[in-house]
Motif scaffolding. Structure first.
Motif, PDB file in Angstrom:
ATOM      1  N   GLY A 105     -15.390   3.345   6.044  1.00  0.00           N
ATOM      2  CA  GLY A 105     -15.785   4.683   6.454  1.00  0.00           C
ATOM      3  C   GLY A 105     -16.811   4.576   7.563  1.00  0.00           C
TER       4      GLY A 105
ATOM      5  N   LYS B 147      -8.544  -3.112  -1.031  1.00  0.00           N
ATOM      6  CA  LYS B 147      -7.242  -2.874  -1.652  1.00  0.00           C
ATOM      7  C   LYS B 147      -6.567  -4.136  -2.181  1.00  0.00           C
ATOM      8  CE  LYS B 147      -7.014   1.508  -0.507  1.00  0.00           C
ATOM      9  NZ  LYS B 147      -6.844   2.590  -1.449  1.00  0.00           N
TER      10      LYS B 147
ATOM     11  N   LYS C 109      -5.638  -3.609   8.419  1.00  0.00           N
ATOM     12  CA  LYS C 109      -4.339  -4.021   7.895  1.00  0.00           C
ATOM     13  C   LYS C 109      -4.120  -5.513   8.118  1.00  0.00           C
ATOM     14  CE  LYS C 109      -2.380   0.525   8.655  1.00  0.00           C
ATOM     15  NZ  LYS C 109      -1.359   1.315   9.298  1.00  0.00           N
TER      16      LYS C 109
ATOM     17  N   THR D 277       1.451   4.748   1.577  1.00  0.00           N
ATOM     18  CA  THR D 277       1.082   5.465   2.793  1.00  0.00           C
ATOM     19  C   THR D 277       1.381   6.937   2.605  1.00  0.00           C
ATOM     20  OG1 THR D 277       3.257   5.088   3.735  1.00  0.00           O
ATOM     21  CG2 THR D 277       1.564   3.482   4.250  1.00  0.00           C
TER      22      THR D 277
ATOM     23  N   SER E  72       0.832  -1.189   0.000  1.00  0.00           N
ATOM     24  CA  SER E  72       0.000   0.000   0.000  1.00  0.00           C
ATOM     25  C   SER E  72       0.876   1.251   0.000  1.00  0.00           C
ATOM     26  CB  SER E  72      -0.889   0.010   1.233  1.00  0.00           C
ATOM     27  OG  SER E  72      -0.078   0.035   2.383  1.00  0.00           O
TER      28      SER E  72
ATOM     29  N   THR F 256     -14.435   9.551   9.687  1.00  0.00           N
ATOM     30  CA  THR F 256     -13.152   9.196   9.073  1.00  0.00           C
ATOM     31  C   THR F 256     -13.201   7.782   8.502  1.00  0.00           C
ATOM     32  OG1 THR F 256     -12.268   8.317  11.111  1.00  0.00           O
ATOM     33  CG2 THR F 256     -11.853  10.644  10.666  1.00  0.00           C
ATOM     34  N   THR F 257     -12.175   7.487   7.768  1.00  0.00           N
ATOM     35  CA  THR F 257     -12.018   6.160   7.205  1.00  0.00           C
ATOM     36  C   THR F 257     -10.983   5.410   8.014  1.00  0.00           C
ATOM     37  OG1 THR F 257     -12.529   6.998   5.013  1.00  0.00           O
ATOM     38  CG2 THR F 257     -11.381   4.900   5.131  1.00  0.00           C
ATOM     39  N   MET F 258     -11.271   4.154   8.338  1.00  0.00           N
ATOM     40  CA  MET F 258     -10.351   3.325   9.111  1.00  0.00           C
ATOM     41  C   MET F 258      -9.865   2.201   8.217  1.00  0.00           C
ATOM     42  SD  MET F 258     -10.310   2.309  12.805  1.00  0.00           S
ATOM     43  CE  MET F 258      -9.253   1.093  13.523  1.00  0.00           C
ATOM     44  N   SER F 259      -8.579   1.928   8.305  1.00  0.00           N
ATOM     45  CA  SER F 259      -7.995   0.869   7.495  1.00  0.00           C
ATOM     46  C   SER F 259      -7.879  -0.407   8.301  1.00  0.00           C
ATOM     47  CB  SER F 259      -6.597   1.272   7.023  1.00  0.00           C
ATOM     48  OG  SER F 259      -6.660   2.422   6.232  1.00  0.00           O
TER      49      SER F 259
ATOM     50  N   SER G 175     -15.389   1.348   2.016  1.00  0.00           N
ATOM     51  CA  SER G 175     -15.131   2.352   0.984  1.00  0.00           C
ATOM     52  C   SER G 175     -14.106   1.882  -0.042  1.00  0.00           C
ATOM     53  CB  SER G 175     -14.653   3.657   1.618  1.00  0.00           C
ATOM     54  OG  SER G 175     -13.489   3.444   2.382  1.00  0.00           O
TER      55      SER G 175
ATOM     56  N   VAL H   4      -2.467  -2.513   3.909  1.00  0.00           N
ATOM     57  CA  VAL H   4      -3.880  -2.162   4.039  1.00  0.00           C
ATOM     58  C   VAL H   4      -4.697  -3.103   3.167  1.00  0.00           C
ATOM     59  CG1 VAL H   4      -5.618  -0.391   3.653  1.00  0.00           C
ATOM     60  CG2 VAL H   4      -3.366   0.233   4.553  1.00  0.00           C
TER      61      VAL H   4
ATOM     62  N   GLU I 287     -10.631  -0.501   3.556  1.00  0.00           N
ATOM     63  CA  GLU I 287     -10.902   0.775   4.216  1.00  0.00           C
ATOM     64  C   GLU I 287     -12.394   0.847   4.494  1.00  0.00           C
ATOM     65  OE1 GLU I 287      -7.302   3.428   2.300  1.00  0.00           O
ATOM     66  OE2 GLU I 287      -9.363   3.825   1.674  1.00  0.00           O
TER      67      GLU I 287
END
Length: 144
Positions: free
Chosen positions: A142, A125, A77, A55, A53, A72-75, A122, A137, A140
């Motif tokens: 949201g 990946k 991993k 960053t 990914s 916010t958007t949270m990833s 959202s 990642v 993601e």
């Protein structure tokens, strides 16, 4: 260049490869010269493709960590290096904490990768059969 002797169905052939330039070889077979096209198969790469990914640096020096908020958007991993076996959700799906989003193989075991927060996916990946490293990642989400 090189000389070969072949026997095909009882007939003997003296073959000399005179020159090879790009994909064309000049070959002499029993005294007759031929221009031969060489067809090369592309080698099959067995090494899995690594997905890394991109960053972005934290441009807010006062903020020590990224604290998820509702907007916010949270990833999510990768906890270990492994291979993605199955993706159970799609972009736009609503997930709750604990919902399985994808399954990955790591250390010869299947691991459910679950949502850490409630929200809407959202971005995904990775694809099935992608190899990932620890910390890459995967998804993601949201917040609501």
């Amino acid at each position: 260049m090189k000389r070969f002797k072949f026997a095909i169905r009882g007939n003997d052939y003296d073959v000399e490869v005179r020159d090879i330039e790009d994909n064309v070889a000049e070959v002499e077979v029993n005294g007759t010269v031929y221009q031969v096209d060489i067809k090369l198969d592309k080698p099959i790469i067995k090494t899995p493709k690594l997905v890394r990914s991109i960053t972005t640096p934290n441009n807010n020096p006062g903020q020590k960590t990224n604290v998820p908020t509702a907007s916010t958007t949270m990833s999510i991993k990768s906890p270990l290096p492994g291979t993605i076996l199955e993706i159970k959700r799609r972009v736009g799906d609503t997930v709750k904490v604990g919902d399985t989003i994808l399954i990955m193989e790591a250390m010869k075991m299947e691991n459910d990768i679950k949502a850490d927060i409630d929200g809407v996916i959202s971005a995904i990946k990775v694809n099935v059969n992608d190899s990932v490293l620890e910390g890459d990642v995967l998804v993601e989400i949201g917040g609501n």
